[in-house]
Design a protein around this motif. Sequence first.
Motif, PDB file in Angstrom:
ATOM      1  N   VAL A  15      -4.044   2.054   1.756  1.00 42.34           N
ATOM      2  CA  VAL A  15      -4.085   2.760   0.411  1.00 42.34           C
ATOM      3  C   VAL A  15      -4.575   4.147   0.588  1.00 42.34           C
ATOM      4  O   VAL A  15      -5.612   4.338   1.188  1.00 42.34           O
ATOM      5  CB  VAL A  15      -4.744   1.885  -0.628  1.00 42.34           C
ATOM      6  CG1 VAL A  15      -4.813   2.546  -1.912  1.00 42.34           C
ATOM      7  CG2 VAL A  15      -3.708   0.505  -0.857  1.00 42.34           C
TER       8      VAL A  15
ATOM      9  N   LEU B 215      -1.010   0.781  -7.992  1.00 42.36           N
ATOM     10  CA  LEU B 215      -0.338   0.097  -6.818  1.00 42.36           C
ATOM     11  C   LEU B 215      -0.427  -1.335  -7.154  1.00 42.36           C
ATOM     12  O   LEU B 215      -1.512  -1.987  -7.819  1.00 42.36           O
ATOM     13  CB  LEU B 215      -0.646   0.396  -5.489  1.00 42.36           C
ATOM     14  CG  LEU B 215      -0.572   1.793  -4.819  1.00 42.36           C
ATOM     15  CD1 LEU B 215      -1.404   1.981  -3.644  1.00 42.36           C
ATOM     16  CD2 LEU B 215       0.781   2.003  -4.625  1.00 42.36           C
TER      17      LEU B 215
ATOM     18  N   GLY C 141       0.980  -1.218   0.142  1.00 42.33           N
ATOM     19  CA  GLY C 141       0.003   0.110  -0.136  1.00 42.33           C
ATOM     20  C   GLY C 141       0.925   1.324   0.045  1.00 42.33           C
ATOM     21  O   GLY C 141       2.009   1.403   0.046  1.00 42.33           O
TER      22      GLY C 141
ATOM     23  N   HIS D  69     -11.633  -4.911   1.074  1.00 44.06           N
ATOM     24  CA  HIS D  69     -11.368  -3.270   1.024  1.00 44.06           C
ATOM     25  C   HIS D  69     -12.154  -2.867   2.323  1.00 44.06           C
ATOM     26  O   HIS D  69     -13.537  -3.162   2.218  1.00 44.06           O
ATOM     27  CB  HIS D  69     -11.561  -2.882  -0.144  1.00 44.06           C
ATOM     28  CG  HIS D  69     -11.630  -1.215  -0.131  1.00 44.06           C
ATOM     29  ND1 HIS D  69     -12.670  -0.386  -0.767  1.00 44.06           N
ATOM     30  CD2 HIS D  69     -10.814  -0.427   0.421  1.00 44.06           C
ATOM     31  CE1 HIS D  69     -12.448   0.786  -0.490  1.00 44.06           C
ATOM     32  NE2 HIS D  69     -11.159   1.047   0.032  1.00 44.06           N
TER      33      HIS D  69
ATOM     34  N   ALA E 156      -9.307   4.311  -1.638  1.00 47.28           N
ATOM     35  CA  ALA E 156      -8.830   4.385  -0.484  1.00 47.28           C
ATOM     36  C   ALA E 156      -8.988   3.767   0.912  1.00 47.28           C
ATOM     37  O   ALA E 156     -10.296   3.419   0.873  1.00 47.28           O
ATOM     38  CB  ALA E 156      -8.784   5.874   0.070  1.00 47.28           C
TER      39      ALA E 156
ATOM     40  N   TYR F 286      -6.788  -2.588   3.152  1.00 48.71           N
ATOM     41  CA  TYR F 286      -6.719  -3.855   2.082  1.00 48.71           C
ATOM     42  C   TYR F 286      -6.363  -5.075   2.899  1.00 48.71           C
ATOM     43  O   TYR F 286      -5.204  -4.989   3.626  1.00 48.71           O
ATOM     44  CB  TYR F 286      -6.251  -3.712   0.811  1.00 48.71           C
ATOM     45  CG  TYR F 286      -6.788  -2.754   0.035  1.00 48.71           C
ATOM     46  CD1 TYR F 286      -6.649  -1.581   0.155  1.00 48.71           C
ATOM     47  CD2 TYR F 286      -7.714  -3.231  -1.208  1.00 48.71           C
ATOM     48  CE1 TYR F 286      -7.529  -0.443  -0.701  1.00 48.71           C
ATOM     49  CE2 TYR F 286      -8.397  -2.452  -1.969  1.00 48.71           C
ATOM     50  CZ  TYR F 286      -8.289  -0.945  -1.984  1.00 48.71           C
ATOM     51  OH  TYR F 286      -8.949  -0.281  -2.699  1.00 48.71           O
TER      52      TYR F 286
ATOM     53  N   LEU G  66      -6.622   3.859 -10.161  1.00 48.40           N
ATOM     54  CA  LEU G  66      -7.170   4.118  -8.736  1.00 48.40           C
ATOM     55  C   LEU G  66      -7.947   5.309  -8.687  1.00 48.40           C
ATOM     56  O   LEU G  66      -7.488   6.517  -9.443  1.00 48.40           O
ATOM     57  CB  LEU G  66      -5.973   4.273  -7.507  1.00 48.40           C
ATOM     58  CG  LEU G  66      -5.393   2.870  -7.405  1.00 48.40           C
ATOM     59  CD1 LEU G  66      -3.924   3.015  -6.639  1.00 48.40           C
ATOM     60  CD2 LEU G  66      -6.363   1.825  -6.371  1.00 48.40           C
TER      61      LEU G  66
ATOM     62  N   LEU H 254      -0.590  -4.622  -4.625  1.00 45.48           N
ATOM     63  CA  LEU H 254      -0.575  -5.256  -3.308  1.00 45.48           C
ATOM     64  C   LEU H 254      -0.288  -6.716  -3.372  1.00 45.48           C
ATOM     65  O   LEU H 254      -0.528  -7.452  -4.327  1.00 45.48           O
ATOM     66  CB  LEU H 254      -2.132  -5.093  -2.580  1.00 45.48           C
ATOM     67  CG  LEU H 254      -2.580  -3.888  -2.612  1.00 45.48           C
ATOM     68  CD1 LEU H 254      -3.810  -3.882  -1.922  1.00 45.48           C
ATOM     69  CD2 LEU H 254      -1.582  -2.896  -1.913  1.00 45.48           C
TER      70      LEU H 254
END
Length: 118
Positions: free
Chosen positions: A114, A18, A9, A38, A91, A94, A86, A20
Amino acid sequence: QVQLVESGGGLVQAGGSLRLSCTASGLSLDTYSVGWFHQAPGKEPEGISCIGPIKDDTWYTSSVEGRFTISRGTYGNTVYLQMNSLKVEDAGAYYCALRCFSPPQEFWGQGTQVSVSE
């Protein structure tokens, strides 16, 4: 001891990407379904993606389909979530888990944060 550790993140601008990682110790993820969840600020966690154990079937919730890609690592102990394009609403924290769709009562890992700026 079985552990799942989420990482990758960070802070990114809207439209950015990003990747993960969900890394397991004490077991091989190859034989499990693995889900990503999430948790937006102030909300309950929700399942956003899943990869199956045999044919690597994948599932995405509608809000991330076409932008996120779940995949397995080469050596069987990592599952990735590539997040592209994104949005601010992506946000949050995660988490990964050995299940899909509905979150567990408690996640094994600490999650990875994130942040998406406009």
